[in-house]
Design a protein around this motif. Sequence first.
Motif, PDB file in Angstrom:
ATOM      1  N   THR A   1       0.852   5.625   0.197  1.00 56.16           N
ATOM      2  CA  THR A   1       0.120   6.845   0.507  1.00 56.16           C
ATOM      3  C   THR A   1       0.894   8.024  -0.052  1.00 56.16           C
ATOM      4  O   THR A   1       2.119   8.109   0.123  1.00 56.16           O
TER       5      THR A   1
ATOM      6  N   LYS B   1      -4.509   7.233  -1.157  1.00 57.86           N
ATOM      7  CA  LYS B   1      -4.070   5.881  -0.821  1.00 57.86           C
ATOM      8  C   LYS B   1      -4.256   4.964  -2.032  1.00 57.86           C
ATOM      9  O   LYS B   1      -5.301   4.995  -2.670  1.00 57.86           O
TER      10      LYS B   1
ATOM     11  N   GLU C   1       0.856  -1.185   0.000  1.00 52.57           N
ATOM     12  CA  GLU C   1       0.000   0.000   0.000  1.00 52.57           C
ATOM     13  C   GLU C   1       0.885   1.226   0.000  1.00 52.57           C
ATOM     14  O   GLU C   1       1.946   1.241   0.651  1.00 52.57           O
TER      15      GLU C   1
ATOM     16  N   LEU D   1      -4.567  13.045   1.740  1.00 57.34           N
ATOM     17  CA  LEU D   1      -3.870  11.805   1.434  1.00 57.34           C
ATOM     18  C   LEU D   1      -4.520  11.104   0.253  1.00 57.34           C
ATOM     19  O   LEU D   1      -5.734  11.144   0.096  1.00 57.34           O
TER      20      LEU D   1
END
Length: 144
Positions: A25, A36, A23, A34
């Motif tokens: 960000t 993601k 993952e 943010l």
Amino acid sequence: MSFCKENKKVIKQTEIAFKKEGELTIFKSVDSTLVKLDIEIADTDFDIQTGLMYRDSMETKQGMLFVFEDVRERFFYMKNVKIPLDLIYINENKNIVSFQKNAKPFDESSLPSKFPAKYVLEINAGMVDTWSLSVGDSISYTEH
């Protein structure tokens, strides 16, 4: 003139499925919002050379993060890449240093980073503008 149909081979390419390996960000420096993403990580010679070649599509919140051992100017191209992409070049401090937006499918023109980069993030074309990303924004990522 006649042709024998049996001698013609039809080669059908298997779709390469997205495999979530981590993952990522993106931290926007202007307003602290943010973004993601689920990412595939290209950190072997084979993965770096292949990248997103032969893919038919990618979801909006997916991307491929290329991780290099050294920091230098990068040159990418779109050989065998079927989907238009935005390329985000990122330095060793994980700050965005430059972009190549709307890279055209199958275009073998060089797409330079213009600045030294350790990471390159490929996302769908148009997302850099949609997410209002800027030079100086930063990233963090985790591997699964």
